[in-house]
Design an enzyme around this catalytic site. Structure first.
Site, PDB file in Angstrom:
ATOM      1  N   ASP A 195      11.108  -9.343   6.521  1.00 31.90           N
ATOM      2  CA  ASP A 195      12.143  -9.547   5.515  1.00 31.90           C
ATOM      3  C   ASP A 195      11.556  -9.846   4.140  1.00 31.90           C
ATOM      4  O   ASP A 195      12.124  -9.469   3.116  1.00 31.90           O
ATOM      5  CB  ASP A 195      13.071 -10.697   5.937  1.00 31.90           C
ATOM      6  CG  ASP A 195      14.038 -10.279   7.039  1.00 31.90           C
ATOM      7  OD1 ASP A 195      14.240  -9.063   7.216  1.00 31.90           O
ATOM      8  OD2 ASP A 195      14.594 -11.169   7.710  1.00 31.90           O
ATOM      9  N   ASN A 215      18.791 -13.153  -2.956  1.00 30.04           N
ATOM     10  CA  ASN A 215      19.302 -14.109  -1.979  1.00 30.04           C
ATOM     11  C   ASN A 215      20.013 -15.287  -2.622  1.00 30.04           C
ATOM     12  O   ASN A 215      21.196 -15.505  -2.397  1.00 30.04           O
ATOM     13  CB  ASN A 215      18.163 -14.627  -1.090  1.00 30.04           C
ATOM     14  CG  ASN A 215      17.844 -13.686   0.051  1.00 30.04           C
ATOM     15  OD1 ASN A 215      18.569 -12.715   0.295  1.00 30.04           O
ATOM     16  ND2 ASN A 215      16.770 -13.959   0.752  1.00 30.04           N
ATOM     17  N   SER A 262      20.382 -22.557   6.377  1.00 30.81           N
ATOM     18  CA  SER A 262      19.561 -23.704   6.767  1.00 30.81           C
ATOM     19  C   SER A 262      20.041 -24.991   6.106  1.00 30.81           C
ATOM     20  O   SER A 262      19.874 -26.078   6.661  1.00 30.81           O
ATOM     21  CB  SER A 262      18.092 -23.455   6.403  1.00 30.81           C
ATOM     22  OG  SER A 262      17.576 -22.341   7.099  1.00 30.81           O
TER      23      SER A 262
END
Length: 256
Positions: free
Chosen positions: A45, A115, A161
């Site tokens: 990734d 992201n 997370s």
């Protein structure tokens, strides 16, 4: 059905990725990225994210094949029938975030994030932040380790997370998620429309220095950070049918 005669290959530095790249280049050739019909990224990734950053303005679709560890953004690796797989692939269009930083000396900096944009405390003391959305102060003082704004594509990464929500890839939303909030202790963050303009200011920046990160680009000792979707930038990700990013994000919510 599009033709994919010119394919550009990029690979991470791992042995699996290097060997796979050599085998594919031998079979399909290797076009310069600027002249390619598609870019094939071989790695994990991290390599896929790097490739999207490197070719963010090219409008050339990117097809990742997993030669790394996680592979959430990637397709399975296979040497055969690559052109047919590219022709059959489904395209997901995503938009990055634009981060504009002003540091404590008054200098301005800019970076793009696929992201998330994250703010972190730099030292042992917690950060004190003020958050405004579209010109209205929504959080006068947030005491925390940090805070982040994530895109749907990034909602399954650091945002998850930090206990932020997973967003469907086509949702016109951003998630604003605190990192280890101390006060207000129970604040879990907010969902924002994707056209929202977010301003985060560091309170007491000399005593409580803060850094800002757009994916992997970091600026330290920031005074304020503006975050907004760069809607004019289209990034084209290619996925095998039945294994699209939308399907993977949906599956992630059910734990598989």
């Amino acid at each position: 059905m599009a033709d994919f005669e010119r394919i550009a290959f990029v690979a991470s530095e791992t042995r699996d990725a290097v060997d796979a790249c050599a085998a594919l280049v031998k079979r399909y050739g290797n076009a310069p990225p600027a002249e390619a019909d598609a870019i094939v990224a071989l790695g994990g990734d991290g390599l896929m994210l790097q490739t999207m950053h490197n070719h963010m303005h090219s409008r050339i679709p990117i097809y990742g094949m997993n030669r790394g560890s996680v592979g959430f953004l990637l397709n399975d690796y296979k040497k055969n029938r690559l052109k047919e797989r590219l022709a059959a692939a489904e395209i997901t269009v995503i938009h990055p975030l634009r981060m504009t930083v002003r540091d404590v000396k008054g200098a301005a900096h800019e970076a793009l994030a696929i992201n998330e944009v994250s703010l972190f405390r730099q030292i042992h003391q917690a950060a004190k932040l003020k958050i405004a959305v579209d010109g209205t102060t929504r959080m006068g003082e947030l005491i925390c380790d940090g805070v982040l704004v994530a895109t749907p594509a990034g909602s399954t990464a650091y945002n998850l997370s930090a206990h932020g929500p997973i967003l469907p890839i086509t949702a016109p939303l951003l998630t604003l998620t605190p990192i280890s909030p101390f006060r207000p202790r129970r604040w879990r963050g907010a969902l924002l429309p994707n056209d929202a303009h977010v301003l985060i200011e560091a309170l007491e920046p000399d005593k409580r220095p803060v850094s800002a990160v757009a994916d992997h680009t970091e600026f330290r000792n920031v005074a304020s950070v503006e975050i907004a979707e760069a809607s004019s930038i289209d990034i084209f990700m290619m996925f095998d049918p039945g294994h699209t990013l939308a399907e993977r994000i949906l599956a992630e919510q059910f734990g598989y």
